[in-house]
Scaffold this motif. Structure first.
Motif, PDB file in Angstrom:
ATOM      1  N   VAL A   1       0.847  -1.204   0.000  1.00 33.29           N
ATOM      2  CA  VAL A   1       0.000   0.000   0.000  1.00 33.29           C
ATOM      3  C   VAL A   1       0.881   1.251   0.000  1.00 33.29           C
ATOM      4  CG1 VAL A   1      -1.811   1.283   1.203  1.00 33.29           C
ATOM      5  CG2 VAL A   1      -1.858  -1.222   1.182  1.00 33.29           C
ATOM      6  N   ALA A   2       1.930   1.202   0.825  1.00 33.14           N
ATOM      7  CA  ALA A   2       2.850   2.341   0.873  1.00 33.14           C
ATOM      8  C   ALA A   2       3.600   2.481  -0.452  1.00 33.14           C
ATOM      9  CB  ALA A   2       3.837   2.165   2.018  1.00 33.14           C
ATOM     10  N   GLY A   3       3.779   1.359  -1.146  1.00 28.73           N
ATOM     11  CA  GLY A   3       4.500   1.384  -2.420  1.00 28.73           C
ATOM     12  C   GLY A   3       3.669   1.923  -3.571  1.00 28.73           C
ATOM     13  N   CYS A   4       2.361   2.038  -3.348  1.00 27.99           N
ATOM     14  CA  CYS A   4       1.462   2.502  -4.414  1.00 27.99           C
ATOM     15  C   CYS A   4       1.291   4.016  -4.329  1.00 27.99           C
ATOM     16  CB  CYS A   4       0.103   1.818  -4.270  1.00 27.99           C
ATOM     17  SG  CYS A   4      -1.166   2.524  -5.351  1.00 27.99           S
TER      18      CYS A   4
ATOM     19  N   ILE B   1       3.200 -11.014  -5.188  1.00 27.65           N
ATOM     20  CA  ILE B   1       1.836 -11.147  -5.692  1.00 27.65           C
ATOM     21  C   ILE B   1       1.692 -10.329  -6.979  1.00 27.65           C
ATOM     22  CG2 ILE B   1      -0.595 -10.516  -5.191  1.00 27.65           C
ATOM     23  CD1 ILE B   1       0.200 -12.828  -3.531  1.00 27.65           C
ATOM     24  N   ALA B   2       0.984 -10.870  -7.933  1.00 31.72           N
ATOM     25  CA  ALA B   2       0.785 -10.170  -9.216  1.00 31.72           C
ATOM     26  C   ALA B   2      -0.322  -9.129  -9.051  1.00 31.72           C
ATOM     27  CB  ALA B   2       0.436 -11.158 -10.309  1.00 31.72           C
ATOM     28  N   ILE B   3       0.000  -8.077  -8.300  1.00 33.01           N
ATOM     29  CA  ILE B   3      -1.020  -7.079  -7.925  1.00 33.01           C
ATOM     30  C   ILE B   3      -1.610  -6.394  -9.155  1.00 33.01           C
ATOM     31  CG2 ILE B   3      -1.450  -4.947  -6.610  1.00 33.01           C
ATOM     32  CD1 ILE B   3       0.976  -5.872  -4.791  1.00 33.01           C
ATOM     33  N   GLY B   4      -0.740  -6.010 -10.089  1.00 32.58           N
ATOM     34  CA  GLY B   4      -1.203  -5.315 -11.288  1.00 32.58           C
ATOM     35  C   GLY B   4      -2.161  -6.172 -12.092  1.00 32.58           C
ATOM     36  N   GLN B   5      -1.812  -7.456 -12.202  1.00 31.89           N
ATOM     37  CA  GLN B   5      -2.662  -8.347 -13.000  1.00 31.89           C
ATOM     38  C   GLN B   5      -4.007  -8.584 -12.316  1.00 31.89           C
ATOM     39  OE1 GLN B   5      -0.408 -11.812 -14.207  1.00 31.89           O
ATOM     40  NE2 GLN B   5       1.418 -10.561 -14.436  1.00 31.89           N
ATOM     41  N   LEU B   6      -3.990  -8.609 -10.987  1.00 34.61           N
ATOM     42  CA  LEU B   6      -5.253  -8.771 -10.267  1.00 34.61           C
ATOM     43  C   LEU B   6      -6.127  -7.526 -10.427  1.00 34.61           C
ATOM     44  CD1 LEU B   6      -4.005 -10.475  -6.955  1.00 34.61           C
ATOM     45  CD2 LEU B   6      -5.171 -11.571  -8.886  1.00 34.61           C
ATOM     46  N   GLU B   7      -5.479  -6.371 -10.359  1.00 35.86           N
ATOM     47  CA  GLU B   7      -6.209  -5.114 -10.549  1.00 35.86           C
ATOM     48  C   GLU B   7      -6.847  -5.074 -11.940  1.00 35.86           C
ATOM     49  OE1 GLU B   7      -3.752  -1.593 -10.783  1.00 35.86           O
ATOM     50  OE2 GLU B   7      -5.355  -0.298 -10.037  1.00 35.86           O
ATOM     51  N   ARG B   8      -6.040  -5.481 -12.922  1.00 38.78           N
ATOM     52  CA  ARG B   8      -6.533  -5.512 -14.298  1.00 38.78           C
ATOM     53  C   ARG B   8      -7.698  -6.508 -14.434  1.00 38.78           C
ATOM     54  NH1 ARG B   8      -3.522  -6.948 -19.977  1.00 38.78           N
ATOM     55  NH2 ARG B   8      -5.391  -7.850 -20.865  1.00 38.78           N
ATOM     56  N   PHE B   9      -7.560  -7.661 -13.787  1.00 39.68           N
ATOM     57  CA  PHE B   9      -8.600  -8.684 -13.881  1.00 39.68           C
ATOM     58  C   PHE B   9      -9.953  -8.135 -13.433  1.00 39.68           C
ATOM     59  CE2 PHE B   9     -11.256 -11.789 -11.719  1.00 39.68           C
ATOM     60  CZ  PHE B   9     -11.470 -12.720 -12.729  1.00 39.68           C
ATOM     61  N   ILE B  10      -9.944  -7.479 -12.293  1.00 42.27           N
ATOM     62  CA  ILE B  10     -11.228  -7.031 -11.746  1.00 42.27           C
ATOM     63  C   ILE B  10     -11.811  -5.879 -12.566  1.00 42.27           C
ATOM     64  CG2 ILE B  10     -10.218  -5.504  -9.967  1.00 42.27           C
ATOM     65  CD1 ILE B  10     -13.298  -7.791  -9.614  1.00 42.27           C
ATOM     66  N   ALA B  11     -10.915  -5.036 -13.096  1.00 42.71           N
ATOM     67  CA  ALA B  11     -11.396  -3.935 -13.947  1.00 42.71           C
ATOM     68  C   ALA B  11     -11.976  -4.479 -15.250  1.00 42.71           C
ATOM     69  CB  ALA B  11     -10.251  -2.969 -14.235  1.00 42.71           C
TER      70      ALA B  11
ATOM     71  N   PRO C   1       4.173   0.674 -13.568  1.00 39.60           N
ATOM     72  CA  PRO C   1       5.346  -0.184 -13.352  1.00 39.60           C
ATOM     73  C   PRO C   1       5.276  -0.826 -11.965  1.00 39.60           C
ATOM     74  CG  PRO C   1       5.936   2.115 -13.054  1.00 39.60           C
ATOM     75  CD  PRO C   1       4.467   2.087 -13.334  1.00 39.60           C
ATOM     76  N   GLN C   2       4.377  -1.796 -11.816  1.00 37.45           N
ATOM     77  CA  GLN C   2       4.175  -2.400 -10.489  1.00 37.45           C
ATOM     78  C   GLN C   2       5.480  -2.977  -9.928  1.00 37.45           C
ATOM     79  OE1 GLN C   2       2.063  -3.725 -13.091  1.00 37.45           O
ATOM     80  NE2 GLN C   2       0.190  -2.592 -12.645  1.00 37.45           N
ATOM     81  N   GLU C   3       6.343  -3.439 -10.839  1.00 37.19           N
ATOM     82  CA  GLU C   3       7.580  -4.089 -10.399  1.00 37.19           C
ATOM     83  C   GLU C   3       8.492  -3.155  -9.620  1.00 37.19           C
ATOM     84  OE1 GLU C   3       6.535  -3.620 -13.436  1.00 37.19           O
ATOM     85  OE2 GLU C   3       8.073  -2.678 -14.676  1.00 37.19           O
ATOM     86  N   THR C   4       8.283  -1.840  -9.762  1.00 39.40           N
ATOM     87  CA  THR C   4       9.105  -0.918  -8.977  1.00 39.40           C
ATOM     88  C   THR C   4       8.276  -0.213  -7.911  1.00 39.40           C
ATOM     89  OG1 THR C   4       8.707   0.892 -10.521  1.00 39.40           O
ATOM     90  CG2 THR C   4      10.669  -0.434 -10.919  1.00 39.40           C
TER      91      THR C   4
END
Lengths: 486, 294
Positions: free
Chosen positions: A68-71, A129-139, A111-114
């Protein structure tokens, strides 16, 4: 859609329950490289529901989540993952949208990886965790099901705020202000919204329908969009004040191309990445002659630069029919600012990379048509102010590359149109707008954020700035107009 | 918000030049001589720059003159009064510098470039300048806005290549005479690139003629018109690069590398031809369909 491929290593335990092998994350389904270089359809096709189910199980639900802090916009990542795991898709969507109204875009181009994924504790054990891909999935799930979820707005405050520029910063700022109850109008110079998302990022990385759909979400929050209006030309800040706007957010990006200082710059066949990508993306020249904007592509295309823009140009050139595409970058592979994912995709597609190489001169024929480029080999020296090792030319190492199209993608700078129209506004030597920690400029009702403040950066950092500037604007307007009423 | 066509009619008798008055409330309020707009006719259209030839703040309209050269201009000229244009953005570019000069100003308009001369001559005339106008065209039927130019000129000279009206010859013939005979503060030339090139060669101080400051109006290939794409860039004779959209469109003619610009102007020739052929074919098919239906 042609060949698709994905790799997912699933193992079953003795009770028959599935899990992902080797602490690895699922890999998105992708179009096969040999197929995708012939079309402009999206390269990555996202995760399946099964992959999502398995991936969400890997989340440790940290009490003090570093992701969360990284976002930059602080999406409540563990909470939305938990809701996904419980298959409460709609709730998961709400959870994201309270912090980020553009999840389908961010799920693709952040760039979720950074950022969030770099902060994930699972990095220590295996893959994050593949956070970006999960975000994309739900959208994507929302769009596939024709839903349009948006958070509730506060009671209308009846105060007009103008957002200048419908790019990532402006869209994020407008959404946040609308949710706080302000009457928001976005003024956009182009005929469609999205800013760099529309003119810069190709269809195969971010389909334009997605941008359109996410802008529609903003319109559901009663945000108004006025296209074809250039603030500083068509209207000025003063004009907007006259019609009742009380605060302004400038999020016009850094749109001007930086040129190389080499001879032959104006030969036919030499163009900026801005021009090349705008023709293809915004004006849909890849559909010429169905769309009227032409684009010319040579047999051998050379792209100069090592960022996402350069790689987007290279991959677009390939899809437009170039026989050979070479990326020339003056530093080495390690210093390349492009996302790893994009570099990997470019390699798979057959793009040739020539590192530690810098252009010296562009050479044309009697018709001023480009024929060759003279380059020089470079080596890395001491660290420079960017923290990277400075490239230094190796004496007498010049050689020629045959090429008939050169695309220059070495960066962008501030466009002075708006700042020139507000002479009192404080700007830096390079033309970027100066702001304080609340994104407020020296003129109290004018706020700014994104690339026009920081110089060219990422989509999500611009969105983060837009969102935080909205909080600054809210605070300013509360103090000036709302608290006074009481 | 699409932009309505208030008036449209043919100019001259060539069948290729049209005048169009567009309702553009915001642009009409801010337009000045030198400004241009970018137009996108419809969803599949390209963005093309057009110089503002006149504006009417009360009627909230701007006037354009358009010559059919390719698909986009043809598409635009096929529209009728009451039709709407999808996107119009502006006013772009810089307003011309207006002051009362010591000596007369020579305004040279060639072909379709005559119309944008009008508003420049008008604003300069209103500032107290003496205006000597030279209009040039291939033949009489292509001469446009003669009366309007006359209304803002102290002297009007006409040249045609075939001699069908005025002096037979080119605009540089009377220009040479004028700058030889009297002091001229400024020359303004708007027209085909080749014409502007030769005007600049006449006024650059070579060939025993006096050097006279000369502004030319560059209508290069553009996309955004705000300095973003760099498509409109031109070389300067000292090796620099400038943008027609934000540094111009009116620039000091003596710094422009016209030879490079002429080559750059043709860089999409093949595609432009193909696009026009496709459109003509489409139009013919539509006509045929209409005939079959009725």
């Amino acid at each position: 859609m042609g060949n698709q491929r994905s790799s997912i290593d699933i193992v079953k335990n003795n009770k028959g329950k599935k899990r992902l092998k080797n602490k690895k994350r699922p890999k998105m389904i992708e179009q096969d490289p040999s197929e995708r270089i012939k079309n402009f359809a999206e390269v990555s096709l996202g995760l399946t529901e099964e992959m999502v189910e398995l991936e969400t199980q890997r989340c440790l639900q940290c009490e003090n989540p570093l992701c969360v802090a990284g976002c930059p916009v602080n999406i409540k990542i563990p909470q939305f993952i938990k809701l996904l795991k419980e298959k409460k898709y709609k709730k998961a969507l709400y959870k994201i949208k309270t912090d980020n109204l553009l999840p389908a875009i961010c799920g693709r181009v952040c760039p979720q990886e950074t950022q969030c994924e770099e902060a994930c504790v699972l990095n220590k054990l295996g893959e994050p965790i593949a956070i970006g891909q999960l975000e994309r999935f739900i959208a994507d799930w929302e769009r596939k099901n024709n839903l349009k979820e948006c958070p509730e707005c506060a009671v209308p405050k009846g105060i007009k705020v103008a957002v200048i520029g419908a790019g990532p910063a402006g869209l994020a700022c407008a959404g946040e202000l609308a949710m706080s109850g302000y009457d928001v109008t976005i003024f956009e110079a182009f005929h469609i919204g999205g800013g760099v998302l529309s003119y810069g990022i190709p269809q195969f990385r971010l389909p334009k329908e997605i941008i359109k759909s996410e802008i529609e979400t903003l319109e559901m929050l009663n945000v108004k969009l006025e296209y074809n209006i250039i603030i500083g030309k068509t209207l000025t800040i003063e004009d907007l004040k006259e019609i009742g706007f009380k605060a302004f957010f400038i999020g016009v990006g850094a749109g001007l191309p930086i040129f190389l200082r080499v001879p032959g710059l104006n030969l036919n066949g030499v163009l900026t990445a801005n021009e090349f990508l705008t023709r293809s993306n915004l004006m849909k020249a890849f559909k010429f002659p169905d769309y009227d904007t032409p684009i010319k592509i040579g047999k051998i295309v050379t792209v100069i630069g090592g960022g996402n823009v350069a790689l987007d140009s290279a991959r677009t050139a390939l899809r437009l029919g170039a026989e050979k595409v070479i990326v020339v970058y003056r530093r080495s592979e390690a210093e390349m600012p492009a996302r790893r994912e994009e570099y990997h995709h470019a390699l798979e597609e057959g793009i040739i990379f020539q590192f530690l190489t810098n252009p010296v001169k562009f050479i044309g024929d009697e018709n001023d048509d480009l024929k060759q480029m003279e380059v020089i080999k470079m080596e890395l020296g001491e660290h420079d102010e960017s923290g990277r090792r400075r490239p230094i030319p190796i004496e007498s190492s010049e050689y020629l590359i045959d090429t008939d199209t050169i695309i220059i993608g070495i960066g962008t700078k501030a466009n002075p149109i708006i700042t020139k129209s507000i002479p009192e506004l404080k700007i830096s030597k390079r033309g970027y707008i100066k702001t304080d920690e609340n994104f407020q400029t020296n003129i109290e009702e004018i706020f700014a954020g994104g690339d026009i403040v920081t110089g060219a950066a990422t989509v999500i950092s611009a969105m983060g700035a837009g969102k935080r500037a909205a909080h600054g604007i809210d605070k300013f307007l509360q103090e000036k107009y709302i608290n006074k009423k009481e | 918000m699409p932009y309505e066509i208030l008036e449209k009619f043919e100019l001259g008798n060539s069948g290729t030049i049209f005048e169009m008055v567009l309702k553009t409330p915001l642009i009409a309020k801010k337009a000045y001589a030198g400004n241009f707009i970018i137009v996108r006719v419809n969803e599949t259209g390209e963005r093309i720059p057009l110089t503002i030839a006149d504006y009417d703040r009360e009627k909230e309209s701007i006037t354009l003159t358009i010559q059919v050269v390719g698909k986009s201009t043809k598409l635009l000229c096929n529209l009728r009064v009451g039709d709407k244009i999808l996107d119009v953005v502006g006013p772009l570019g810089n307003r011309i510098h207006i002051e009362k000069y010591e000596h007369p100003i020579v305004v040279i308009g060639g072909g379709i470039g005559i119309a944008p001369c009008y508003i420049q001559a008008k604003e300069l005339k209103e500032a107290g300048n003496k205006i000597i106008t030279i209009l040039g065209a291939r033949s009489k039927g292509l001469l446009i806005w003669k009366d309007r130019m006359n209304s803002v000129s102290d002297e009007l000279i006409i040249t045609t290549n075939d001699g069908s009206e005025g002096i037979q010859g080119v605009v540089t013939d009377p220009l040479k005479k004028i700058i030889q005979e009297k002091k001229i503060s400024l020359v303004i030339a708007i027209g085909p690139l080749v014409m502007m090139k030769y005007v600049v060669l006449t006024t650059n101080g070579s060939g025993g003629l006096p050097r006279v400051k000369t502004f030319v109006s560059l209508n290069t290939i553009m996309i955004d018109g705000t300095g973003m794409c760099g498509s409109c860039r031109f070389s300067t004779l000292d090796g620099g690069v400038q943008f027609a959209c934000v540094d111009g469109p009116d620039v000091d003619g003596h710094i422009v590398d016209f030879d490079n610009l002429l080559k750059r102007a043709n860089r999409f020739l093949e595609q432009e031809k193909h696009s026009l052929e496709c459109y003509d074919e489409e139009c013919r098919a539509l006509e045929k369909h209409k005939r079959e239906v009725t």
